[in-house]
Design an enzyme around this catalytic site. Structure first.
Site, PDB file in Angstrom:
ATOM      1  N   LYS A 170       1.928  -6.144   9.289  1.00 15.93           N
ATOM      2  CA  LYS A 170       2.684  -5.099   8.598  1.00 15.93           C
ATOM      3  C   LYS A 170       2.838  -3.876   9.502  1.00 15.93           C
ATOM      4  CE  LYS A 170       2.655  -2.539   4.208  1.00 15.93           C
ATOM      5  NZ  LYS A 170       1.951  -2.360   2.923  1.00 15.93           N
ATOM      6  N   SER A 223       5.229  -2.226  -0.393  1.00 19.29           N
ATOM      7  CA  SER A 223       5.657  -1.917   0.954  1.00 19.29           C
ATOM      8  C   SER A 223       5.471  -3.054   1.947  1.00 19.29           C
ATOM      9  CB  SER A 223       4.917  -0.674   1.453  1.00 19.29           C
ATOM     10  OG  SER A 223       3.524  -0.878   1.488  1.00 19.29           O
ATOM     11  N   SER A 257       1.477  -2.664  -3.238  1.00 16.36           N
ATOM     12  CA  SER A 257       2.245  -3.028  -2.048  1.00 16.36           C
ATOM     13  C   SER A 257       1.948  -4.413  -1.501  1.00 16.36           C
ATOM     14  CB  SER A 257       2.021  -1.991  -0.941  1.00 16.36           C
ATOM     15  OG  SER A 257       2.642  -0.772  -1.273  1.00 16.36           O
TER      16      SER A 257
END
Length: 498
Positions: free
Chosen positions: A82, A157, A181
């Site tokens: 990520k 996210s 997220s």
């Protein structure tokens, strides 16, 4: 032509094949790179790559296998990282123009642990700016499209990680979670996102060290692969005050007899704005599943003041981190609308508000403990609404009712966040439009090993029916679509630069 069928095997199966010398790490990496080349232009999930470094890492694994050296738990497994996590020598932007060209000189602790376990870092996965919001769009890389409909969001996210996993670009990926997220993208993309107990995966960068809101965790296509990855990520680290000194065995998973479990089901936890379509779909899943358990009534902990508590505590974190940039006239215009909204919200709160939020959070936590004296698990929808267009930052209304904040639609996730309990989102079929539907399963305090084992048992039952099995995107269709990145950057200009 490279055979990409390896991309569709589980991480555990691939690790065993590598250890048994039936495939090489290089062979697996090349399959993943071919899958990325064919599919990623359509969804824009992988945003920064260093292919020579990945090939070197895979070759190092192959040499270790040949020499008979001990192998780590993730040896040879390609992984997506990520783009909120610092990776040595690989561009890390946090989705922000402030760091568009930033290349870290060292890994953060979680990434170092993954490398030490033998994983091969393939590239970074897309995020919203600084992880603010559950739509993976930013000014640097544009939008990540949903693999089941590229015009819709993959959530966030950790949207890039979830989309990449759904398409078999990598077998495992990293994520992080404050208001869902890890879990929200899992629900939208039909994969698994695991939010561990706060501190189980140490985070030396967390600004508010004793705050349980923000955690790091694994993402995969099934529960066992997530557990395998978690074994590498978990650990002790004195820099994180929440890090555990003793860690339960997380993998291999234990066998759990579902018929002995008492499970509470709730469509909204009594406060979340779940849309009517998802309430009906969840009711169907409840009916299908309730016979698996000893008890499966509709039940929820008391979540009074959950919205207020999360709003205040979340804003405090953003205020601490971004106020200096917000006050810098030369740099403020580089912040996106979500970051600015969070900072300005934080500036409106008082110390009295902050104290009230902490008191409410503590009360919710204690009511959760009372709930788990009666129940073993809590099950909810994975998210409150279906995927929406990535040109929309968030749903302003749900069934005609205005939401409180731009993240209010994430209430099912952030309600659990407040408690610090481990929780997982797993696939549970599709909705009426063929889009993935997920369920969130919450475990008891510090019950990570139990929750993973129970979720794996539920996952196996769900896989027996086409109506509840994990959906798979149409890769052949995706391979024919035009590139998304440049188009999305242009389409998002009036949204992100307003």
């Amino acid at each position: 032509m490279t055979d990409t069928s390896l991309c569709d095997l589980t991480a555990l199966a691939l690790r065993r094949l590598i250890g048994a010398r039936q495939i090489s790490a290089t062979e697996l990496l090349e399959a993943c790179l071919a899958r990325i080349a064919a599919i990623d232009p359509a969804i824009n999930a992988m945003v920064a790559m260093d292919i020579p470094a990945a090939r070197a890492a895979a070759a190092a694994t192959d040499r270790a296998v040949k020499a008979g050296e001990p192998l780590g738990a993730l040896a040879g497994l390609p992984v997506g990282i990520k783009d909120l996590e610092e990776t040595k020598g690989l561009r890390t932007t946090w989705g922000s123009p402030l760091f568009e060209h930033h290349v870290p000189v060292e890994d953060q602790r979680s990434i170092a642990a993954i490398r030490a376990a033998g994983a091969v870092i393939v590239g970074k996965t897309n995020v919203p700016e600084w992880g603010a919001g559950a739509n993976s769009v930013n000014k640097v890389y544009g939008a990540t499209g949903n693999p089941f409909d590229v015009e819709l969001t993959a959530a966030g996210s950790s949207g890039g990680s979830a989309a990449a996993l759904a398409c078999g670009m990598v077998p495992i990926a990293t994520g992080s979670d404050t208001g869902g997220s890890l879990r929200n993208p899992a629900a939208f993309c039909g994969i698994v996102g695991y939010r561990p107990t706060a501190g189980l995966v140490p985070d030396e960068r967390r600004g508010h060290g004793w705050n349980v809101l923000s955690v790091l965790g694994p993402m995969a296509r099934n529960v066992e692969d997530a557990a395998l990855m978690l074994t590498a990520m978990a650990g002790d680290d004195a820099r994180d005050p929440l890090a555990p000194r003793v860690i339960d065995r997380l993998h291999p998973l234990d066998e759990v007899d579902l018929s002995t479990l008492r499970v509470g089901f709730t469509p909204d936890m009594g406060f979340a704005p779940t849309c009517d379509a998802y309430r009906q779909l969840f009711a169907d899943r409840h009916t299908r599943m309730k016979g698996w358990f000893k008890e499966a009534p509709t039940a929820t902990p008391d979540m009074t003041d959950a919205d207020m508590a999360f709003e205040v505590l979340r804003a405090a974190g953003f205020l601490s981190k971004f106020l200096p940039v917000y006050r810098d006239a030369a740099r403020k215009d580089m912040l996106g609308p979500n970051i600015i909204a969070n900072v300005e919200e934080g500036m409106r709160y008082t110390l009295e508000d902050f104290g009230r939020a902490h008191t409410a959070q503590t009360a919710i936590y204690r009511r959760f403990q009372t709930f788990f004296e009666e129940f073993d698990l809590l099950v909810t929808p994975g998210i409150t609404v279906p995927p929406f267009a990535w040109t929309t930052l968030y749903p302003a209304e749900i069934d005609g009712r205005k939401v409180r904040t731009y993240f209010h639609w994430l209430a099912l996730a952030y309600g659990v966040t407040l408690t610090g309990h481990p929780t997982i989102c797993i696939p549970c079929g599709t909705d009426a439009n063929g889009l993935p539907f997920g369920i969130q399963i919450v475990g008891p305090r510090n019950g990570d090993a139990f929750l993973l084992s129970a979720a794996a048992a539920i996952e196996r039952e769900l896989a027996k029916s086409p109506a509840t099995a994990r959906p798979v995107p149409d890769l052949a269709k995706l391979a024919k679509l035009p590139p998304l990145q440049a188009r999305s950057i242009e389409a998002l200009r009036p949204v992100l630069y307003a």
